[in-house]
Design an enzyme around this catalytic site. Structure first.
Site, PDB file in Angstrom:
ATOM      1  N   CYS A 116       0.831  -1.203   0.000  1.00 21.47           N
ATOM      2  CA  CYS A 116       0.000   0.000   0.000  1.00 21.47           C
ATOM      3  C   CYS A 116       0.868   1.257   0.000  1.00 21.47           C
ATOM      4  O   CYS A 116       0.482   2.289  -0.561  1.00 21.47           O
ATOM      5  CB  CYS A 116      -0.936  -0.003   1.199  1.00 21.47           C
ATOM      6  SG  CYS A 116      -0.108  -0.124   2.793  1.00 21.47           S
ATOM      7  N   HIS A 361      -1.514   1.313   7.471  1.00 20.40           N
ATOM      8  CA  HIS A 361      -1.988   1.284   6.086  1.00 20.40           C
ATOM      9  C   HIS A 361      -1.852   2.681   5.478  1.00 20.40           C
ATOM     10  O   HIS A 361      -2.191   3.682   6.104  1.00 20.40           O
ATOM     11  CB  HIS A 361      -3.453   0.828   6.049  1.00 20.40           C
ATOM     12  CG  HIS A 361      -4.018   0.708   4.666  1.00 20.40           C
ATOM     13  ND1 HIS A 361      -3.467  -0.116   3.713  1.00 20.40           N
ATOM     14  CD2 HIS A 361      -5.078   1.316   4.081  1.00 20.40           C
ATOM     15  CE1 HIS A 361      -4.167  -0.016   2.593  1.00 20.40           C
ATOM     16  NE2 HIS A 361      -5.157   0.852   2.797  1.00 20.40           N
TER      17      HIS A 361
END
Length: 1085
Positions: A116, A361
């Site tokens: 990510c 994230h």
């Protein structure tokens, strides 16, 4: 008028009614010897009417076709009648779902595991129109020479022109040799990627391509040191340093303006940090500051969200709110005045979600320069946010629009107001314009990790500044995104990929249409055939079909051939026993099914098996006869059990007969009817004696013959399954002799035990023995006495107690091998009502017995009287005065009487002392206790209890329980329990468990952050996280208690564990070993 009766419209007959009717017909057939058409109609249920509206398909009506398919609006979980989307799942996922909504909708990137961070950075670079256009203009020859640059351009081309909504970045990630399972830092990735691209593009023959990274992202600063004495700048102050981003502090600061002020602030150099001035030729005080010399078109701010904790040598994320404006004026921050307008628009916000440093994230909020729309890029998911970076009127716990600052023409660089008052999204009205100034929006976020600003393109800037976006123009007509087609060397590949993808979508669409059409046809076929299936009259010919096949035909999208074999008998016909497993089909319906699906065999109404019907009639009559006879025999057996019948001539097992009577009346013998004499037959095949538990009853001869016949019929091959024992059968002589020997032995043991109890009456009952001064006693192991007491008191059926050991080895075990001295301390004594007794014989290792008891034990249990452990009780006064005259092998042991003893009213005996022979071996006792302690501390997977105490002090019950020793073998629940003082939980630990690990377990179970835990055992605070539980003398069953200091803020334990794993695997490895860390351009293909 009364309403019509509908309750019994489709009411099914009870099963018992059909059984009775069938039995009557079969009895009639057996009596007459012939079968009529009416009998066939009744037995095969042909007479039953066609069923209408049943919820389930009835087995007892071959004319019922209900329940084979759901109602018109219904569905099933599998098969033909599933919901259509469930049926279409067999075709695989619909590729049309991956089709990009519009050409102007950005595409997402697949997360390959933990990529990510890379996806977010790549989207930020792609959405920069100037950079994207330069990448598309790289020469094909250079792309062929540089694999990284080639895959980078192809990835941008797919994001630009692919028909797919999600692009796979795997080729580019693999070219960089990144580990897609390891989370990395987005800041480090962008820095290394720009450096690598700069090296790759350095070989370009196009000047603007060659320097695109520098032109777009590079600015310059200078480190200015000024002497406070002479006012002269250092020689190094005139040198400039390039930057591609500005790293700004976040801790303790509320906004981007405050961070920039601190970054450009003046630092005083004095004391140890004084400056060595060349002009003054001495070390003097000075000032140091950073000055912005030039600014790039794309201004990157890296927010330093992570701080290093020296105490734990770990890093921690700073999650305080940080404000930043939508429009940033950097003109006043330049070191020299400029005629250009240095006003930047916020173009991207890189966000790191989560509180851990090595996990979390990454997502990106990016503005489309052409439309002004903001998009959130979360790997595969891309969604529109409107005209604000955090959405229109949205609300979250990470970011918000904080306020609108009024910006006057004379103060364009004003500092935004305080943004720390809230951490939720709250979108305010759009900026307003007035004659006195304009409004500027500011935003705040607790997770913003990088801010990207693009220089505003104004006419003033375009006239005086050669902007890169005005130089680079790609050939072609307007198309996808900001009006440009891809160059031929990139567009051909994308066209091929799009063509293949669209072909797959079209193929799936055709398959889907065919499947939907086929399912619709099959459903219509099933409904049509089932509507024609019933046979309307008894005289009409018909065919039999297996219900199992008919059900799978009605349920499956692609049914198999007709299979009627399950409803055939051994004669190839249709037996009456299969009537519940088949249905009657009209001739027309059978013809349609047989012509389409083939199979068989065809079984018509003329194929009813008469042979099986006659056999069934015979079986019914036989069952009636057997049932009647068994009823009579059961009544006779009841008389035998209740002793109303006295003419018995054969033995059977009493237990077996009682169970036989309780069984239901059946039509034929069963397995339970075998072995009526098995439990009264010995291993020699003869009648067992009653003393062995072989209870038996005498039954009449006719009952025995009935039972014997059934037993032999059930097990004809078992010769001993039903041994006959007439009333005059003799008992097995061998079993009788064995029984007599056992009885004699038990009598002798019983007499011996009684004699032992009489010889030691007080010891047998567990009563205390009165003790006297200056008398000789002996010491015995308490464990041996307990075993002796259990053995001698056992009688009757309770014979499972173990015989105690011979005395000599037991007494020898009390002495050390090295010194032959006593390994146990004598018991404590107490004065109770003027009588001296042993304080607690049940818990002491040794028990005091009289000399007579000792002599008797030696005779009874093989002991040597001379090896006994002698004990003499004396007064402390006598002992002290005659201490010099004591035997050398006699040791002393003083007792410490309790306050109760001192308060007794009896004659006072002061401090009684026990002298033992042999004496106590203190060295060996100490060594043994050390071994026992080490063994106690070397435990594994045992329970301890931890209680969370709310309040400043622990209750007295907790302190007492924490100081006491608990039962280690008691089963304990791991689930937290609510108590009056807080919450308690049991934890599985070992002696090698560290205190740090225990605190992590407490954190996980009770929710108290590790740094806030104040752990106690009793009143002692337990610290030293590196120490083990064995080092801290924490034993199995201990009860600890913990308080929450509430000093440190709460955080998720998962983040702590993730940081531990990341640091343990390979601390600070980063991108080492990938192409991002090479010092040269990517290898030439």
């Amino acid at each position: 008028m009364s309403p019509p009766a509908t309750r019994g419209k489709n009411k099914r007959n009870r099963q018992g009614d059909n059984v009775n009717i069938t039995s009557e017909i079969l009895r009639k057939i057996h009596a007459s010897g012939r079968v009529t058409d009416g009998d066939v109609n009744q037995l095969y249920m042909i007479w039953k009417p066609v069923c209408q509206g049943c919820r389930v398909n009835t087995k007892d009506n071959p004319n019922c076709f209900c329940g084979l398919i759901p109602p018109p609006s219904g569905s099933r979980k599998s098969g033909l009648w599933q919901k259509m989307p469930d049926i279409l799942q067999a075709l695989g996922s619909d590729p049309v779902k991956d089709l990009r909504n519009t050409d102007e909708t950005p595409a997402g990137l697949t997360n390959l595991g933990a990529t990510c961070y890379a996806n977010s950075v790549l989207q930020c670079l792609y959405m920069n129109a100037s950079f994207r256009e330069i990448v598309f203009s790289v020469e094909p020859d250079l792309l062929n020479e540089q694999p990284v640059l080639n895959q980078f351009a192809r990835l941008f081309a797919q994001l630009h022109a692919s028909k797919m909504a999600v692009i796979d970045p795997a080729p580019f990630i693999m070219t960089l040799e990144l580990d897609n399972a390891v989370q990395q830092d987005g800041h480090e990735f962008l820095t290394l990627l720009l450096s690598l691209l700069e090296r790759c593009l350095n070989n370009s023959k196009i000047s603007k391509v060659k320097t695109v990274v520098q032109d777009l992202f590079r600015g310059s600063v200078s480190q200015v040191t000024t002497c406070s004495n002479c006012g002269r700048d250092s020689d190094a102050s005139s040198k400039t340093e390039d930057f591609y981003e500005l790293e700004l502090n976040v801790k303790g600061l509320k906004s981007l303006d405050e961070s920039l002020d601190q970054y450009l602030s003046v630092e005083q150099l004095h004391g140890e940090n004084q400056y060595n001035c060349e002009l003054c030729k001495s070390t003097v005080d000075a000032t140091h500051r950073i000055r912005l010399r030039t600014l790039p078109d794309v201004l990157n701010f890296q927010l330093k969200r992570y701080e290093f904790l020296p105490k734990t040598t770990t890093r921690k994320k700073i999650t305080s709110a940080f404000g930043f404006p939508g429009e940033l004026d950097m003109g006043l921050r330049l070191s020299e005045p400029s005629q250009l307008e240095w006003i930047y628009d916020l173009s991207a916000v890189l966000i790191h979600k989560g509180t851990a440093v090595n996990s979390g994230h990454y997502i990106a909020h990016i503005k489309d320069e052409n439309t002004g729309q903001w998009w959130v890029f979360d790997d595969e998911h891309v969604s529109n946010l409107g005209h604000r970076p955090f959405g229109e009127g949205s609300s979250s716990s990470t970011a918000k629009v904080v306020h609108n600052d009024t910006v006057l023409p004379s103060c364009a660089g004003a500092t935004p107001a305080d943004t720390s008052r809230s951490s939720v999204d709250a979108v305010l009205p759009q900026s307003l314009e007035s004659n006195v100034g304009s409004h500027k929006e500011s935003f705040s976020s607790i997770d913003a990790y990088r801010l990207m600003y693009n220089l505003k393109r104004t006419r003033k800037n375009d006239d005086k500044r050669n902007h890169i976006a005005n130089i680079i123009q790609l050939e072609g007509h307007k198309g996808l995104h900001n009006g440009f087609h891809l160059p031929p060397h990139l567009s051909e590949d994308i066209k091929d990929v799009n063509a293949v993808y669209l072909a797959v979508c079209e193929e799936y669409k055709l398959k889907k249409e065919r499947e939907v059409h086929h399912v619709a046809e099959r459903r219509q076929e099933v409904r049509s055939i089932l509507s024609e299936a019933p046979v309307r009259s008894l005289e009409e010919p018909f065919y039999w079909v297996s219900t199992a096949w008919l059900r799978q035909w009605a349920d499956n999208v692609i049914p198999g051939a007709i299979d009627n074999k399950p409803i055939q008998c051994s004669h190839g016909e249709v037996p009456v026993s299969k009537v519940g497993s088949m249905k009657r089909l009209s001739v027309k319906t059978w013809g349609i099914l047989f012509s389409k699906y083939d199979g068989g065999p065809a079984l018509s109404n003329s194929n009813c098996c008469m042979t099986c019907l006659i056999d069934s009639a015979q079986s019914v009559v036989s069952a009636d006869s057997y049932r009647d006879q068994r009823t009579l025999m059961r009544d006779l057996a009841n008389d035998v059990i209740t002793k109303k019948c006295s003419d018995g001539t054969y033995f059977v097992s009493k237990t077996w007969l009682q169970q036989w009577v309780r069984r239901k009346n059946i039509d034929a013998p069963s397995e339970a009817d075998a072995g009526p004499t098995a439990s009264i037959r010995c291993r020699h095949g003869q009648l067992r004696p009653k003393q062995t538990g072989a209870k038996r009853l005498l039954v009449p001869e006719k009952l025995w013959l009935f039972l014997y016949k059934d037993a032999v019929a059930v097990k004809p091959d078992d010769p001993l399954g039903c041994t006959t024992f007439p009333s005059d059968s003799e008992l097995c002589p061998e079993c009788s002799d064995e029984l007599s020997e056992v009885a004699c032995f038990e009598d002798s043991i019983r007499e011996m035990k009684l004699k032992h109890r009489q010889n030691h009456e007080r010891l047998a009952t567990g009563k205390s023995i009165p003790l006297s001064l200056n008398c000789t006693y002996y010491l015995m192991p308490s464990s041996w006495l307990t075993k002796w007491r259990n053995y001698t008191s056992a009688s009757g059926k309770n014979t499972s107690s173990v015989e105690p050991e011979v005395l000599d080895p037991v007494i020898d075990a009390l002495k050390c091998e090295q010194h032959s001295r006593l390994l146990e301390r004598p018991p404590y004594l107490m004065n109770k009502r003027g009588m001296l007794i042993q304080k607690s014989s049940s818990t002491d290792a040794l028990t005091i017995i009289t000399e007579n008891d000792w002599n008797s034990f030696c005779e009874e249990w093989g002991g040597n009287k001379e090896k006994g452990i002698m004990a003499i009780i004396e007064s402390s006064d006598v002992t002290e005065s005659n201490l010099s005259g004591c035997r050398e092998d006699v040791s002393l042991c003083k007792d410490h009487p309790s306050s109760q003893d001192e308060a007794s009213n009896g004659p006072e005996i002061r401090q009684p002392v026990i002298r033992t022979s042999p004496e106590i071996c203190e060295d060996c006792i100490g060594e043994r206790k050390s071994h026992e302690l080490a063994k106690k501390l070397n435990y594994f997977n045992e329970d301890i209890s931890v209680s969370l105490v709310r309040g400043k002090e622990a209750p007295r019950s907790i302190l007492e329980a924490s100081s006491a020793t608990s039962e280690t073998d008691r089963r304990a629940s791991k689930r937290p329990r609510k108590t009056s003082y807080g919450t308690s939980v049991n934890l599985k630990v070992s002696g090698s468990t560290s205190l740090y690990r225990l605190k992590m377990m407490i954190w996980e179970s009770l929710g108290v952050v590790k740094e806030n835990q104040i752990l106690h055992k009793g009143s002692v605070i337990i610290d030293q996280e590196s120490a083990t539980l064995a080092d801290l003398s924490i034993f199995p069953g201990d009860k600890l208690w913990v308080q929450d200091s509430e000093i440190h803020e709460h955080r998720d334990i998962a983040d702590e564990i993730a940081d531990q794993k990341a640091n343990a695997q390979d601390p600070e490895k980063g991108f080492w070993g990938t192409l991002l860390t090479t010092t040269t351009a990517s290898p030439v293909v």
